[in-house]
Design an enzyme around this catalytic site. Structure first.
Site, PDB file in Angstrom:
ATOM      1  N   CYS A   1      72.661  -1.346   0.297  1.00  0.00           N
ATOM      2  CA  CYS A   1      71.505  -2.171  -0.093  1.00  0.00           C
ATOM      3  C   CYS A   1      71.661  -2.696  -1.517  1.00  0.00           C
ATOM      4  O   CYS A   1      71.290  -3.836  -1.799  1.00  0.00           O
ATOM      5  CB  CYS A   1      70.209  -1.378   0.056  1.00  0.00           C
ATOM      6  SG  CYS A   1      69.778  -1.124   1.789  1.00  0.00           S
TER       7      CYS A   1
ATOM      8  N   CYS B   1      70.252   2.624  -1.080  1.00  0.00           N
ATOM      9  CA  CYS B   1      71.606   3.110  -0.810  1.00  0.00           C
ATOM     10  C   CYS B   1      72.615   2.117  -1.375  1.00  0.00           C
ATOM     11  O   CYS B   1      72.261   1.002  -1.787  1.00  0.00           O
ATOM     12  CB  CYS B   1      71.814   3.313   0.683  1.00  0.00           C
ATOM     13  SG  CYS B   1      72.107   1.786   1.601  1.00  0.00           S
TER      14      CYS B   1
ATOM     15  N   ALA C   1      69.623   4.057  18.484  1.00  0.00           N
ATOM     16  CA  ALA C   1      70.187   5.195  19.210  1.00  0.00           C
ATOM     17  C   ALA C   1      71.695   5.301  19.003  1.00  0.00           C
ATOM     18  O   ALA C   1      72.269   6.395  19.080  1.00  0.00           O
ATOM     19  CB  ALA C   1      69.873   5.070  20.705  1.00  0.00           C
TER      20      ALA C   1
ATOM     21  N   GLU D   1      65.884   2.127  12.914  1.00  0.00           N
ATOM     22  CA  GLU D   1      67.026   2.924  13.384  1.00  0.00           C
ATOM     23  C   GLU D   1      67.427   2.512  14.799  1.00  0.00           C
ATOM     24  O   GLU D   1      66.759   1.698  15.445  1.00  0.00           O
ATOM     25  CB  GLU D   1      66.659   4.413  13.300  1.00  0.00           C
ATOM     26  CG  GLU D   1      66.401   4.813  11.857  1.00  0.00           C
ATOM     27  CD  GLU D   1      66.207   6.305  11.650  1.00  0.00           C
ATOM     28  OE1 GLU D   1      66.011   7.040  12.638  1.00  0.00           O
ATOM     29  OE2 GLU D   1      66.263   6.724  10.470  1.00  0.00           O
TER      30      GLU D   1
ATOM     31  N   GLU E   1      65.158  -2.037   2.710  1.00  0.00           N
ATOM     32  CA  GLU E   1      65.458  -3.068   1.710  1.00  0.00           C
ATOM     33  C   GLU E   1      66.126  -4.273   2.370  1.00  0.00           C
ATOM     34  O   GLU E   1      65.805  -5.431   2.074  1.00  0.00           O
ATOM     35  CB  GLU E   1      66.403  -2.520   0.633  1.00  0.00           C
ATOM     36  CG  GLU E   1      65.850  -1.343  -0.157  1.00  0.00           C
ATOM     37  CD  GLU E   1      66.185   0.014   0.442  1.00  0.00           C
ATOM     38  OE1 GLU E   1      66.143   0.149   1.685  1.00  0.00           O
ATOM     39  OE2 GLU E   1      66.482   0.937  -0.322  1.00  0.00           O
TER      40      GLU E   1
ATOM     41  N   ASN F   1      62.691   0.596   7.512  1.00  0.00           N
ATOM     42  CA  ASN F   1      63.963   0.931   8.153  1.00  0.00           C
ATOM     43  C   ASN F   1      63.792   0.868   9.671  1.00  0.00           C
ATOM     44  O   ASN F   1      62.729   1.186  10.210  1.00  0.00           O
ATOM     45  CB  ASN F   1      64.509   2.284   7.691  1.00  0.00           C
ATOM     46  CG  ASN F   1      63.541   3.428   7.808  1.00  0.00           C
ATOM     47  OD1 ASN F   1      62.331   3.255   7.727  1.00  0.00           O
ATOM     48  ND2 ASN F   1      64.066   4.635   7.995  1.00  0.00           N
TER      49      ASN F   1
ATOM     50  N   TYR G   1      73.016   4.721  16.189  1.00  0.00           N
ATOM     51  CA  TYR G   1      73.072   5.118  14.765  1.00  0.00           C
ATOM     52  C   TYR G   1      73.576   4.039  13.793  1.00  0.00           C
ATOM     53  O   TYR G   1      72.881   3.677  12.875  1.00  0.00           O
ATOM     54  CB  TYR G   1      73.879   6.408  14.559  1.00  0.00           C
ATOM     55  CG  TYR G   1      73.205   7.656  15.084  1.00  0.00           C
ATOM     56  CD1 TYR G   1      72.161   7.587  15.996  1.00  0.00           C
ATOM     57  CD2 TYR G   1      73.625   8.921  14.672  1.00  0.00           C
ATOM     58  CE1 TYR G   1      71.530   8.729  16.482  1.00  0.00           C
ATOM     59  CE2 TYR G   1      73.003  10.076  15.149  1.00  0.00           C
ATOM     60  CZ  TYR G   1      71.966   9.973  16.060  1.00  0.00           C
ATOM     61  OH  TYR G   1      71.363  11.103  16.528  1.00  0.00           O
TER      62      TYR G   1
HETATM   63  N1  THU Z   1      67.176   4.239   4.393  1.00  0.00           N
HETATM   64  C1  THU Z   1      66.552   3.116   3.920  1.00  0.00           C
HETATM   65  O1  THU Z   1      65.748   2.491   4.624  1.00  0.00           O
HETATM   66  N2  THU Z   1      66.858   2.691   2.673  1.00  0.00           N
HETATM   67  C2  THU Z   1      67.760   3.293   1.850  1.00  0.00           C
HETATM   68  O2  THU Z   1      68.098   2.754   0.815  1.00  0.00           O
HETATM   69  C3  THU Z   1      68.293   4.617   2.213  1.00  0.00           C
HETATM   70  C4  THU Z   1      68.142   4.996   3.631  1.00  0.00           C
HETATM   71  C5  THU Z   1      66.873   4.679   5.757  1.00  0.00           C
HETATM   72  C6  THU Z   1      68.000   4.529   6.726  1.00  0.00           C
HETATM   73  C7  THU Z   1      67.686   5.575   7.750  1.00  0.00           C
HETATM   74  O3  THU Z   1      66.809   5.021   8.704  1.00  0.00           O
HETATM   75  C8  THU Z   1      66.935   6.656   6.978  1.00  0.00           C
HETATM   76  O4  THU Z   1      66.555   6.056   5.752  1.00  0.00           O
HETATM   77  C9  THU Z   1      67.743   7.887   6.702  1.00  0.00           C
HETATM   78  O5  THU Z   1      68.953   7.573   6.120  1.00  0.00           O
END
Ligand code: THU
Length: 151
Positions: free
Chosen positions: A108, A105, A60, A58, A69, A56, A62
């Site tokens: 994804c 999620c 700033a 991220e 994934e 993942n 958001y």
């Molecule tokens: N996140 C993922 O990388 N994959 C998912 O399927 C769920 C969430 C990450 C996104 C964010 O950086 C962190 O988890 C918290 O939501």
């Protein structure tokens, strides 16, 4: 398929489950997650048995955050690999051992759907190489909308 996907179903295939989980764990160490501190790694297997990994990333602001994934799938597709057999996902807060299965999620799941057959694609959620669960994409995203609907 009507019956629940079992580990045995993936063990009967050529999918290298242990290698996928290991790859996802390695990728997780690269997570850029300064805001949530929740680190995720993923490893996707192409139909040609190539593995692409992602973490993942991220932001700033958001909303530009991308999940592990989708990072893995974007890397594979941008290299020309567009059909996938399986994905392994691992997630846990920074510095903690993995005590939960991290499921993809909703966004994804839909992105995976674009490049996979829901009935035969396997989602592997793992706590370790030996502790994992297996689901078909159909189980996680039933009655889905996909490319076939636009043909
Ligand atoms: N996140 C993922 O990388 N994959 C998912 O399927 C769920 C969430 C990450 C996104 C964010 O950086 C962190 O988890 C918290 O939501």
């Amino acid at each position: 398929m009507d019956t629940k996907t079992e580990k045995q179903d993936i063990q009967e295939t050529d999918i290298p489950v242990t290698e996928l989980i290991r790859s996802a764990m390695r990728a997780r160490n690269k997570a850029y997650a300064p805001y949530s501190n929740y680190m995720v790694g993923a490893a996707v297997l192409t139909n040609e048995l190539r593995i692409y990994t992602g973490c993942n990333i991220e932001n700033a602001s958001y909303t530009p955050t991308i999940c592990a994934e989708r990072t893995a799938i974007s890397k594979a597709v941008s290299e020309g690999w567009k059909r996938f057999k399986a994905i392994a996902v691992v997630g846990a807060p920074r510095g903690e051992t993995i005590t939960q299965y991290a499921f993809p999620c909703g966004v994804c799941r839909q992105v995976i759907r674009e490049f996979a057959d829901p009935e035969s694609f396997f989602v592997i959620v793992a706590k370790s190489e030996n502790d994992y669960e297996v689901f078909s994409l159909e189980e996680l995203l039933p009655e889905s909308f996909g490319p076939e609907n636009l043909k």
